[in-house]
Design an enzyme around this catalytic site. Structure first.
Site, PDB file in Angstrom:
ATOM      1  CE  LYS A   1      81.488  58.204  86.265  1.00  0.00           C
ATOM      2  NZ  LYS A   1      80.727  58.394  87.514  1.00  0.00           N
TER       3      LYS A   1
ATOM      4  CB  SER B   1      83.442  58.945  90.404  1.00  0.00           C
ATOM      5  OG  SER B   1      82.110  58.714  89.970  1.00  0.00           O
TER       6      SER B   1
ATOM      7  CB  SER C   1      79.690  60.422  91.261  1.00  0.00           C
ATOM      8  OG  SER C   1      80.693  59.949  92.096  1.00  0.00           O
TER       9      SER C   1
HETATM   10  N1  GLN Z   1      82.351  59.975  96.523  1.00  0.00           N
HETATM   11  C1  GLN Z   1      81.479  58.876  96.779  1.00  0.00           C
HETATM   12  C2  GLN Z   1      82.275  57.598  96.850  1.00  0.00           C
HETATM   13  O1  GLN Z   1      83.450  57.671  96.778  1.00  0.00           O
HETATM   14  C3  GLN Z   1      80.414  58.804  95.745  1.00  0.00           C
HETATM   15  C4  GLN Z   1      80.886  58.284  94.451  1.00  0.00           C
HETATM   16  C5  GLN Z   1      79.798  58.174  93.436  1.00  0.00           C
HETATM   17  O2  GLN Z   1      78.747  58.806  93.557  1.00  0.00           O
HETATM   18  N2  GLN Z   1      80.025  57.347  92.443  1.00  0.00           N
HETATM   19  O3  GLN Z   1      81.759  56.543  96.967  1.00  0.00           O
END
Ligand code: GLN
Length: 484
Positions: free
Chosen positions: A76, A151, A175
């Site tokens: 990532k 994400s 995410s």
């Molecule tokens: N969808 C969540 C957010 O927008 C979690 C994102 C994540 O786990 N990095 O914050």
């Protein structure tokens, strides 16, 4: 070759059925031909990958190869990689070439793994759909008009499309698990402190945790063996030895007590997704586990508490991007104030700016107690719900997400609808607990996931439960149409 799991690749490389150079070259070619459609990998490190593969082949020939020697992976783009752009999905870091590796990347290098490239992601890991990436959205290989989740959508899509057998990802509120569910792969967010955050670009430091994604639980165990380590450079890293996760996969599930939270099966859960999750639970019962209804009464408070705590921490973490030291800088700043304002207005996307504004507001004098202080108290209540539950059960299971992948644009203009994507995943981050997602069905032609939540540092039990399920089901083997 692209259908081989990491375990199979390790075996084949050891037995000289193929070389790392062959596998790496094959996957690089595959990325070139398929990823123009998915946009999962934003930097392909072809030359570095071939060099690393060659070195791996030499070690394999010498017979002293470390665990993942020669296995190609995608990382990532939140993990700093020495000499390779690390953008975090943002224009702000589009030109950032780190002079060092994240600890996770170092661990993989020591283990002989080969980096194919860096995967696309929501900007600064803020999002559930990959629509906030500066590099454009990732498309879900199961249905290209749908999001891959976020994400870590690039990592999930790369594994689902068989561009790589495994990938790293991070999870602040879901995410790893949510994109894993939406793309039909297996993903694990470890206990907070299990995997070093050093060199992993910070979003919300008390919630962020790196973890693996792969097609099987067996492969996630192999990746976690390498990712998990004590790191003195990360003050929240826990000094605790890493078990061999691969050694615990075959324990029987007889007598395993599985908690099923009633709050995870209420309004908002798509009925077909519920059916798939319930069918998975029946599989566990058939393997000798016992299902116990439990209650996590503060579940509904998790999203509101998270959307105070995460933006608050993000607003502090992202203050370093000011155009002075590194990253994007606006043209012709008139003075220091102008430099800050325009750099941040031009360098950050809309969602990141929204979070910085919310976070700064929540932390400001006069509001701190009302918002941030309160949210921290709610966080304690959520954690206590789990502590109480784990007195009665060994694992907790339920859906990963309320429904399968949604169409691009369908939630983009409604931040709250998007935030509810993580209704079942966020509380584990607030509590610091490990959670994973395992493919458990297909709804409207798209995969859905079973979430497995474990007690602190109980990743081995979760991986065992997931592996046993994958021994008697085939959901994790299904590939998106056209990908076979
Ligand atoms: N969808 C969540 C957010 O927008 C979690 C994102 C994540 O786990 N990095 O914050």
């Amino acid at each position: 070759m692209h259908n081989l799991t990491i375990a199979e690749l390790v075996e084949g490389l050891k037995n000289k059925a193929f070389s790392s150079t062959e596998v790496t070259q094959y996957l690089l070619t595959r990325i070139k031909s398929l990823d123009t459609e998915f946009n999962a990998i934003i930097t392909v490190t072809e030359a570095e990958a071939l060099k690393a593969a060659q070195a791996a082949d030499q070690r394999l020939a010498q017979g002293d190869a470390p665990a993942l020697c020669g296995v190609p992976l995608v990382h990532k783009d939140i993990f700093c990689t020495h000499g390779v752009r690390t953008s975090c999905g943002s224009k702000m870091l589009d030109n950032f070439i780190p002079p060092y590796n994240a600890t996770v990347i170092e661990n993989f290098q020591h283990s002989g793994a080969v980096m194919l490239g860096k995967s696309n992601m929501d900007e600064f890991a803020m999002g559930s759909s990959n629509e906030t990436s500066f590099y454009g959205p990732v498309k879900n290989p199961w249905s290209t008009d749908c999001v891959p989740g976020g994400s870590s959508g690039g990592s999930a899509a790369a594994v689902a499309a068989r561009l790589a057998p495994g990938a790293t990802a991070t999870d602040t509120g879901g995410s790893i698990r949510q994109p894993a569910a939406l793309c039909g792969v297996t993903g694990l967010k470890p206990t907070y402190g299990r995997v070093s955050r050093w060199g992993m670009i910070a979003f919300a430091s008390s919630l962020d945790q790196g973890g693996p994604m792969a097609r099987t639980a067996e492969d996630c165990a192999l990746l976690l063996n390498c990712m998990a380590s004590y790191d003195s450079k990360d003050s929240t890293s826990v000094d605790r030895s890493t078990p061999d996760y691969s050694a615990h996969l075959n324990a029987s599930l007889k007598g395993l007590r599985i908690g099923v939270p009633k709050e995870y099966f209420s309004e908002g859960l798509d009925p077909d997704t519920e059916q798939a999750v319930r069918a998975a639970l029946t599989h566990y019962e058939n393997q000798g586990a016992q299902l116990i209804e439990i209650s996590l009464p503060n579940t509904a408070l998790s999203v509101p508490a998270y959307y105070v705590i995460a933006p608050a921490e993000a607003s502090a973490n992202l203050s370093r991007f000011d155009g002075v030291r590194y990253g994007y800088r606006c043209d012709n700043p008139q003075d220091l104030q102008d430099l800050y304002c325009r750099t941040r207005a031009e360098g950050f996307g809309e969602e990141v700016q929204r979070r910085i504004l919310i976070g700064t507001y929540c932390l400001s004098a006069g509001y701190y107690d009302a918002y941030y202080g309160k949210a921290q108290q709610v966080r304690q209540l959520i954690k206590q719900d789990f502590v109480n539950a784990f007195e009665k059960v060994d694992l907790i299971m339920g859906p990963t997400c309320p429904s399968p992948a949604f169409k691009f644009g369908s939630k983009g203009n409604d931040p709250v609808a998007m935030y509810l994507e993580d209704i079942y995943t966020i509380s584990t981050n607030l509590a610091g607990l490990p959670g994973m997602s395992v493919p458990c069905g297909v709804v409207e032609g798209k995969p859905v996931g079973l979430q497995i939540i474990g007690n602190y540092f109980d990743e081995a039990r979760m991986l065992n439960a997931a592996h046993q399920y994958q021994q008697v089901t085939d959901w994790h083997k299904l590939a998106p149409e056209g990908i076979q």
